[in-house]
Design a protein around this motif. Structure first.
Motif, PDB file in Angstrom:
ATOM      1  N   TYR A 131       0.855  -1.093   0.145  1.00 17.09           N
ATOM      2  CA  TYR A 131       0.009   0.101  -0.149  1.00 17.09           C
ATOM      3  C   TYR A 131       1.082   1.195  -0.003  1.00 17.09           C
ATOM      4  O   TYR A 131       1.950   1.248   0.646  1.00 17.09           O
ATOM      5  CB  TYR A 131      -0.871   0.007   1.222  1.00 17.09           C
ATOM      6  N   ILE A 132       0.438   2.102  -0.818  1.00 21.34           N
ATOM      7  CA  ILE A 132       1.336   3.450  -1.166  1.00 21.34           C
ATOM      8  C   ILE A 132       0.187   4.730  -1.036  1.00 21.34           C
ATOM      9  O   ILE A 132      -0.721   4.703  -1.753  1.00 21.34           O
ATOM     10  CB  ILE A 132       2.064   3.643  -2.386  1.00 21.34           C
ATOM     11  N   GLY A 133       0.026   5.529   0.318  1.00 23.79           N
ATOM     12  CA  GLY A 133      -0.909   6.333   0.578  1.00 23.79           C
ATOM     13  C   GLY A 133      -0.165   7.621  -0.216  1.00 23.79           C
ATOM     14  O   GLY A 133       0.606   8.144   0.269  1.00 23.79           O
ATOM     15  N   ALA A 134      -1.466   8.419  -0.806  1.00 24.38           N
ATOM     16  CA  ALA A 134      -1.087   9.730  -1.350  1.00 24.38           C
ATOM     17  C   ALA A 134      -1.796  10.715  -0.531  1.00 24.38           C
ATOM     18  O   ALA A 134      -2.896  10.329   0.384  1.00 24.38           O
ATOM     19  CB  ALA A 134      -1.462   9.528  -2.804  1.00 24.38           C
ATOM     20  N   THR A 135      -1.497  11.849  -0.701  1.00 26.10           N
ATOM     21  CA  THR A 135      -2.355  13.151  -0.163  1.00 26.10           C
ATOM     22  C   THR A 135      -2.489  14.289  -0.897  1.00 26.10           C
ATOM     23  O   THR A 135      -2.607  15.494  -0.330  1.00 26.10           O
ATOM     24  CB  THR A 135      -1.368  13.696   1.410  1.00 26.10           C
ATOM     25  N   SER A 224       3.546   9.887   2.391  1.00 25.07           N
ATOM     26  CA  SER A 224       3.119  10.779   1.034  1.00 25.07           C
ATOM     27  C   SER A 224       4.030  11.194   0.220  1.00 25.07           C
ATOM     28  O   SER A 224       4.057  11.271  -1.057  1.00 25.07           O
ATOM     29  CB  SER A 224       2.176  11.957   1.672  1.00 25.07           C
ATOM     30  N   LYS A 225       5.426  11.348   0.826  1.00 23.64           N
ATOM     31  CA  LYS A 225       6.501  11.842  -0.106  1.00 23.64           C
ATOM     32  C   LYS A 225       6.808  10.385  -0.687  1.00 23.64           C
ATOM     33  O   LYS A 225       7.545  10.451  -2.071  1.00 23.64           O
ATOM     34  CB  LYS A 225       7.577  12.001   0.793  1.00 23.64           C
ATOM     35  N   SER A 226       6.634   9.244  -0.272  1.00 29.97           N
ATOM     36  CA  SER A 226       7.107   8.145  -1.143  1.00 29.97           C
ATOM     37  C   SER A 226       6.169   7.918  -2.231  1.00 29.97           C
ATOM     38  O   SER A 226       6.536   7.351  -3.217  1.00 29.97           O
ATOM     39  CB  SER A 226       6.892   6.890  -0.256  1.00 29.97           C
ATOM     40  N   PHE A 227       4.846   8.428  -2.253  1.00 33.09           N
ATOM     41  CA  PHE A 227       3.968   8.509  -3.198  1.00 33.09           C
ATOM     42  C   PHE A 227       4.500   9.588  -4.387  1.00 33.09           C
ATOM     43  O   PHE A 227       4.695   9.242  -5.650  1.00 33.09           O
ATOM     44  CB  PHE A 227       2.561   8.782  -2.911  1.00 33.09           C
TER      45      PHE A 227
END
Length: 272
Positions: A131-135, A224-227
Motif C-alpha cells: 500500500y502506498i498512500g497519497a495526499t 506521502s513523500k514515497s508516493f
C-alpha cells in the motif's frame, strides 16, 4: 472720553485678542500633531499587521512542518521510516502495489465495487499488496483529510494488518466516504467514529490516542513523500502496479474499475 474708549482699553483689547489667537494657534498645532502621530501609529500598526500576516502565511503549516520531523513508524511496517506496508500471505509470490488517496472518490468507487474481490484474492494468497498512500487531494483545497486519514490508517496498522485493511474498507464505504469537496477526514472525531465500526478498533483507547495525538502524522507525511517520489510514474489514484507495469484496461491507461476487469488484468499480470 470714557475709560472704555481710552487708548489703554484699546491696547488691552488688542493684547487679549493676540493672546487668544496664540492660544488658538497652539491648540491647532497640537491637534495637527496628534492627528499626524495617530496616522503614523496607524500606518505602523497596519504595516506591522501586514508584516505579521505575511510572516504567518510564509510559515510552514503544521503538516508541512512535519516533513523533517522524527518519524514514529507503526508496527507491521518496514523500510525507510516505515513506509513499506505489505499485507497478505507470505507465500504469495507476487506483490501488487496499490496507490490510493483517502479522499479520492474514484478510489472509493473501486473499493466499493472491487474491494471484496481484492480481499478474496489476498486471502487466497493470489498476491500480496503493498500500500502506498497519497495526499495530493489536500493540495487542491488546502485540506487536511488525506493526511489525517493516512495517519489514522497508520494507527490502525499499528494494531494489526487486518485492522488496517478493514479500516481502509470502512473509510471508503458508501456510508462513510465524504464527497471530495467535503474534508470530513480532517476531524479526528469522525475518523474515530468510522473506526468504531471495525471490531479491533472499536473503543480501542490506544488507537484513539494515536489519532488524537497525531502519533503517526510524521509517518503519514513520509508515506506521502514515497508516493510523490515513486518510480512507477504514478501520478493519480487509484493505480495498480505489478512487476513495474500498471494494470490498465484500455489504451488511455485507465485502471480496472469492475471485478471482471480487475480479475482479467491481475491474471494477465500474474502470468507476465
Amino acid at each position: 472720553m470714557s475709560k472704555r474708549n481710552s487708548q489703554t482699553a484699546k491696547t488691552a483689547a488688542r493684547e487679549r485678542l493676540r493672546q487668544e489667537r496664540e492660544r488658538q494657534a497652539r491648540r491647532d498645532r497640537i491637534r495637527r500633531q496628534v492627528i499626524v502621530a495617530a496616522s503614523v501609529v496607524g500606518v505602523l500598526a497596519a504595516a506591522g499587521g501586514i508584516g505579521y500576516a505575511v510572516v504567518q502565511m510564509n510559515k510552514p503549516s503544521y503538516w508541512e512542518g512535519l516533513k523533517d520531523a522524527k518519524v514514529v513508524a507503526p508496527a507491521n511496517t518496514t523500510g525507510a521510516k516505515g513506509t513499506t506496508v505489505v499485507i497478505g500471505k507470505d507465500t504469495a509470490k507476487k506483490t501488487l502495489k496499490v496507490y490510493e488517496d483517502s479522499r479520492c472518490p474514484v478510489c472509493a468507487q473501486f473499493e466499493q465495487s472491487v474491494g471484496s474481490t481484492v480481499k478474496k484474492d489476498l486471502d487466497d494468497g493470489k498476491f500480496k499488496i503493498q500500500y502506498i498512500g497519497a495526499t495530493f487531494i489536500d493540495k487542491k483545497d488546502n485540506g487536511q483529510g488525506s493526511k489525517n486519514a493516512l495517519s489514522a490508517l497508520g494507527a490502525a496498522l499499528n494494531v494489526s494488518p487486518e485492522a488496517f485493511a478493514e479500516y481502509k474498507t470502512a473509510l471508503y464505504s458508501a456510508k462513510w466516504h465524504p464527497a471530495e469537496q467535503t474534508d470530513k477526514f480532517k476531524d479526528d472525531s469522525y475518523l474515530i467514529k468510522v473506526a468504531d465500526t471495525v471490531p479491533a478498533l472499536k473503543n480501542n483507547k490506544k488507537f484513539q490516542d494515536a489519532v488524537e495525538k497525531g502519533t503517526y502524522d510524521a509517518w503519514a507525511m513520509a508515506m506521502s513523500k514515497s508516493f510523490d517520489d515513486n518510480k512507477d510514474k504514478v501520478t493519480g489514484t487509484p493505480s495498480f502496479v505489478m512487476d513495474g507495469k500498471k494494470l490498465t484496461v484500455d489504451s488511455q491507461g485507465n485502471p480496472p474499475m469492475t471485478a471482471a476487469d480487475f480479475t482479467k488484468a491481475i491474471d494477465a499480470a500474474l502470468k507476465g
